[in-house]
Design an enzyme around this catalytic site. Structure first.
Site, PDB file in Angstrom:
ATOM      1  N   CYS A   1       0.918  -1.091  -0.072  1.00 38.35           N
ATOM      2  CA  CYS A   1      -0.103  -0.066   0.029  1.00 38.35           C
ATOM      3  C   CYS A   1       0.804   1.129   0.100  1.00 38.35           C
ATOM      4  CB  CYS A   1      -1.054   0.066   1.348  1.00 38.35           C
ATOM      5  SG  CYS A   1      -1.701  -1.444   1.588  1.00 38.35           S
TER       6      CYS A   1
ATOM      7  N   ASN B   1       0.004   0.895   5.924  1.00 37.99           N
ATOM      8  CA  ASN B   1       0.966   0.181   5.117  1.00 37.99           C
ATOM      9  C   ASN B   1       1.775  -0.834   5.734  1.00 37.99           C
ATOM     10  OD1 ASN B   1       3.560   1.078   3.155  1.00 37.99           O
ATOM     11  ND2 ASN B   1       2.580  -0.621   2.945  1.00 37.99           N
ATOM     12  N   GLY B   2       1.531  -2.219   5.409  1.00 42.38           N
ATOM     13  CA  GLY B   2       2.201  -3.314   6.118  1.00 42.38           C
ATOM     14  C   GLY B   2       1.350  -4.475   6.361  1.00 42.38           C
TER      15      GLY B   2
END
Ligand code: SF4
Length: 484
Positions: free
Chosen positions: A16, A121-122
């Site tokens: 992302c 994100n992740g």
């Protein structure tokens, strides 16, 4: 949703992109531009949240590209205010490959002290366990995304304000996270203690920016200030940037694959130009795996800087032996299976006049399943090449990533089931060589290579050494590499 192009099945897919702005009129317009520059980090869907004192929080979440969804005045007028965050997504958890709109971030939560939106994100490696616990205690989940756990953990926290609740929540979370969040007055950025995923701080004449990559600062004319440190939380208000360190300090383990493939070549990572690093990788590869040949050609576009590096180091001329059709879009390949089966040829074409009768070195960033490499080799041979040598700008990808990158199951990774010699035979090429792990570390600036006792980066997809145990996956039967 079918793959966006015939290559997508055979590449690791980045995660992302996240972006946030505080302190400019119509911040959401800047966020849309930033997300557009981060589109390579996720193409399935995108979302933007903004806050305006008179209009409260507003959001828009859509499938598809930023340019198709967040450019019309009609949409952008619904996102007023000087504070805004956004997210582009390729699903790495939740409804994988079939994003539901409820899984599109940013997520929003209304707390006693006001609302907050977050974009993540992740990948949270203990999300299943957290979700079970939260549901047992009464939480009602709206999505299938791991990121929603953060909102529910914040709701349960007894801390007085939202940044403190976020700290509380993120201390329970394991895995990789870079987070951009906002309240009515604050823009917040956090990186996990290992700093696996990137996050940078930028400055505008009247405000502040958080972004996954520096290339997205450039598009809005923001100055790069610094990277958010691993384990750091920044709380940004009109008064400036406050820095907190809510987690136990650990040695950082940034994702080394960001240097190889995920980040855009015009971004700066760890003070280094991604383009230059990729050129260095090509140079290392030429030193480690020389071969007599007439041409060095990149597999476009991601193999280009490494191919240039290989050519510069080896003295073998660089040539655009494969031409990419820039306009090969999703709309054309979706309708029929027959067209989709034409696969790589729709996307790439061989420059026959250059290739005929030549010994060709093809440089690519990685080999995942190997299906694309085989097809490219066939195209090059059909065009009359005398020999085909593959040089790969990353070590063999033999392990899946659980930190926010979509990888096939381990059995589907070519390097998980075959030796280099077997892969050479399977791909039907004259030679195949991967850069060594040490060579890759040297190329990213670690002169002495990889420190085996305490690696400087996350390299689990190559080494099988996971810096954070993937608890959910182990529960589902994933077998970690046996200790040596
Ligand atoms: S496993 Fe590979 S892709 Fe995933 S974070 Fe680590 S280095 Fe990056």
């Amino acid at each position: 949703m079918p793959p966006a192009h015939p290559f997508d099945d055979d590449k690791l897919k980045e995660e992302c992109g996240i972006f946030g702005v505080l302190g400019t009129v119509d911040a959401a317009n800047f966020v849309a531009l930033g997300l557009h520059a981060l589109q390579h980090r996720g193409q399935e869907a995108g979302g933007i949240v903004s806050y305006h004192p008179d209009h409260g929080f507003n959001s828009a979440r859509r499938f598809g590209y930023v340019r198709d969804n967040f450019t019309s005045q009609k949409v952008m007028e619904t996102l007023p205010g000087a504070l805004s965050i956004g997210h582009v997504r390729y699903s790495t958890a939740g409804s994988k490959g079939q994003t539901a709109i409820r899984d599109v971030q940013p997520f929003f939560g209304e707390f006693a002290m006001g609302g907050a939106a977050i974009a993540h994100n992740g990948n949270i490696t203990n999300a299943d366990a957290l979700r079970r616990e939260l549901i047992e205690r009464g939480s009602i989940f709206q999505s299938s995304s791991d990121s929603e756990c953060i909102i529910h953990l914040m709701a349960r926290s007894l801390q007085r304000n939202i940044p403190e609740r976020m700290e509380d929540a993120l201390r329970r979370v394991e895995g990789a996270f870079s987070v951009v969040a906002m309240t009515r007055t604050k823009l917040i950025g956090v990186r996990d203690p290992l700093g696996v995923r990137p996050l940078v701080l930028g400055q505008l004449p009247t405000g502040w920016v958080l972004s996954s990559e520096t290339c997205a600062l450039d598009i809005i004319g923001a100055e790069f200030v610094r990277e958010i440190e691993p384990g750091e939380m920044v709380v940004i208000t009109e008064a400036g940037v406050e820095s907190h360190h809510p987690f136990r300090r650990q040695k950082s383990r940034f994702c080394i694959f960001e240097h190889v493939y995920f980040s855009r070549p015009d971004s700066i990572l760890g003070g280094r130009s991604v383009y230059e690093t990729r050129e260095n990788i090509g140079r290392e590869l030429a030193k480690e795996a020389p071969v007599e040949a007439d041409l060095v050609c990149p597999v476009p576009d991601s193999g280009t800087p490494a191919a240039i590096g290989y050519s510069l180091e080896s003295g073998i001329p660089y040539a655009m032996g494969i031409i990419r059709n820039q306009y090969m879009g999703r709309t054309f390949i979706e309708p029929t299976e027959q067209i989709r089966n034409m696969g790589v040829r729709l996307k790439l074409n061989v420059n026959r006049a250059l290739i005929k009768g030549k010994r060709v070195i093809l440089v690519d960033d990685s080999v995942v399943r190997g299906t694309t490499s085989r097809k490219i080799k066939e195209m090059i041979l059909d065009a009359g090449a005398k020999e085909v040598h593959f040089r790969i700008a990353s070590p063999p990808t033999a392990w899946p990533c659980f930190y926010g990158v979509d990888t096939p199951q381990r059995e589907k990774l070519l390097a998980a089931t075959m030796s280099e010699a077997e892969m050479t035979e399977h791909l039907g090429v004259d030679s195949l060589k991967f850069i060594s792990l040490d060579g890759l570390y040297r190329a990213v600036g670690e002169a002495n290579g990889r420190d085996a006792s305490s690696p400087q980066y996350c390299d689990a997809c190559f080494s099988g050494e996971y810096p954070v145990e993937p608890a959910d996956m182990i529960e589902k039967g994933f077998e970690m590499k046996a200790a040596e």
